[in-house]
Motif scaffolding. Structure first.
Motif, short mmCIF file in Angstrom:
data_model
loop_
_atom_site.label_atom_id
_atom_site.label_comp_id
_atom_site.label_asym_id
_atom_site.label_seq_id
_atom_site.Cartn_x
_atom_site.Cartn_y
_atom_site.Cartn_z
N ALA A 30 31.55 33.92 32.73
CA ALA A 30 31.92 32.99 33.46
C ALA A 30 33.40 32.76 33.43
N TRP A 31 34.24 33.39 32.43
CA TRP A 31 35.54 33.46 32.32
C TRP A 31 36.17 34.39 33.28
N ALA A 32 35.43 35.69 33.58
CA ALA A 32 35.97 36.52 34.18
C ALA A 32 35.58 36.40 35.74
N ILE A 33 34.76 35.43 35.85
CA ILE A 33 34.35 35.07 37.47
C ILE A 33 35.24 33.95 37.78
N GLU A 34 35.52 32.93 36.93
CA GLU A 34 36.27 31.75 37.66
C GLU A 34 37.75 31.86 36.97
N ARG A 35 38.25 32.34 36.08
CA ARG A 35 39.40 32.15 35.50
C ARG A 35 39.90 33.74 35.15
N PRO A 36 40.03 34.66 36.18
CA PRO A 36 40.07 36.30 35.77
C PRO A 36 41.58 36.43 35.51
N GLN A 37 42.51 35.72 35.76
CA GLN A 37 43.92 36.08 35.43
C GLN A 37 44.13 36.71 34.11
N GLY A 38 44.56 37.66 34.00
CA GLY A 38 44.89 38.20 32.54
C GLY A 38 43.83 39.00 31.86
N ILE A 39 42.55 39.02 32.38
CA ILE A 39 41.55 39.67 31.78
C ILE A 39 41.41 41.36 32.28
N LYS A 40 41.77 42.10 31.35
CA LYS A 40 41.75 43.56 31.32
C LYS A 40 40.17 44.16 31.24
N GLY A 41 39.51 43.52 30.77
CA GLY A 41 38.04 44.16 30.57
C GLY A 41 37.15 43.17 29.93
N LEU A 42 35.84 43.49 30.03
CA LEU A 42 34.91 42.62 29.35
C LEU A 42 33.90 43.52 28.51
N ILE A 43 33.77 43.01 27.21
CA ILE A 43 32.76 43.86 26.53
C ILE A 43 31.61 42.70 26.28
N LEU A 44 30.47 42.83 26.72
CA LEU A 44 29.47 42.08 26.79
C LEU A 44 28.19 42.45 25.52
#
Length: 276
Positions: A103-117
């Motif tokens: 949700a963070w990467a979709i709605e507030r993506p600023q600053g996110i370099k990558g996701l580990i799920l």
């Protein structure tokens, strides 16, 4: 003890090691009934920042239910990272935390370099199934409020999803159980009510809007989330799927060394690409 008040809600966070400005930051988000205590990275190859999500651990509990919704939570988390003056970072989420990370990467993506799920989902696509899950989550929330927390924990740890945790050492099982027993019933109930998979919006149509790379980690014994992970990572070339041997839903506790090695290798690869 580190706390920050964001829009009236006090969040607890902790660095797993002394942060080094030369290293990337990884924000670690725990699962339902968890806390920052769930994460143990032995080698400080990154700056690991663990956060107690709303209703859990030492973070605020008694807030309006709308503050528990994923959209409100990820806004808080984004503001928290800005308060901590961390302009770019990776987000690692386990189970509920993985849903928050998405949700963070979709709605507030600023600053996110990558996701580990780690064993998360983008929601329930079928509207009727989502409605039934919402009803089930709310019944479980009511049960939480009515009965002693220990009875709920007894029920929760016997779910098939956590069957592989029976192979943990007695010390590990006691630690996980004590973490669950240390929660606040109201906070857990509100999490289920407003942030459960049933209440979560269907993010599947928006997954392809995620611009950062994604690593999906899943245990060999977690067949349910293997299918979800394959479906999610098939949507984009920058999304990668990895199955970890001899563990179930909670890879970072059941196979911590293997989990950490996978996270470190993936981040190092991305960081090398950024500097080359």
């Amino acid at each position: 003890m580190p706390f920050k008040t964001i829009r009236g809600a006090t969040y607890h966070y902790r660095w797993l090691h002394q942060p080094d400005p030369k290293k990337p930051t990884v924000v670690c988000l725990h699962g339902f009934t968890g806390s920052t205590q769930t994460f143990l990275f032995e080698n400080p190859t990154s700056n690991y920042l663990a956060i107690d999500l709303i209703g859990h651990g030492k973070t605020a509990v008694y807030l309006h239910p709308y503050r528990y919704q994923l959209s409100a939570l990820v806004e808080d988390l984004s503001l928290l990272l800005a308060e901590l003056e961390i302009p770019s970072f990776y987000v690692l989420g386990y189970s509920m935390g993985a849903r928050v990370a998405l949700a963070w990467a979709i709605e507030r993506p600023q600053g996110i370099k990558g996701l580990i799920l780690e064993g998360g989902t983008a929601g329930i696509a079928d509207e009727q199934q989502r409605h039934h899950r919402k009803i089930a989550d709310r019944k479980l929330a009511l049960r939480l409020l009515k009965e002693p927390l220990v009875e709920f924990v007894n029920y929760w740890e016997k779910l098939p999803l956590f069957a592989s945790q029976q192979a943990l050492s007695p010390e590990q099982k006691t630690k996980v159980r004590n973490e669950r027993l240390g929660q606040n019933k109201f906070g857990l109930a509100m999490s289920l009510y407003s942030m459960g998979t049933g209440a979560q919006k269907n993010y599947w149509p928006m997954v392809t809007t995620i611009e950062c790379p994604v690593l999906y980690l899943v245990g060999q014994k977690d067949t349910k989330f293997q299918e979800i992970g394959k479906q999610l990572t098939a949507t984009k070339e920058t999304f990668h799927y990895q199955m970890l041997a001899d563990c179930g839903h909670c890879c970072h506790i059941e196979q911590p060394c293997l989990f950490e090695a996978s996270v470190v290798a993936w981040i190092n690869e991305i960081e090398r690409g950024r500097t080359s």
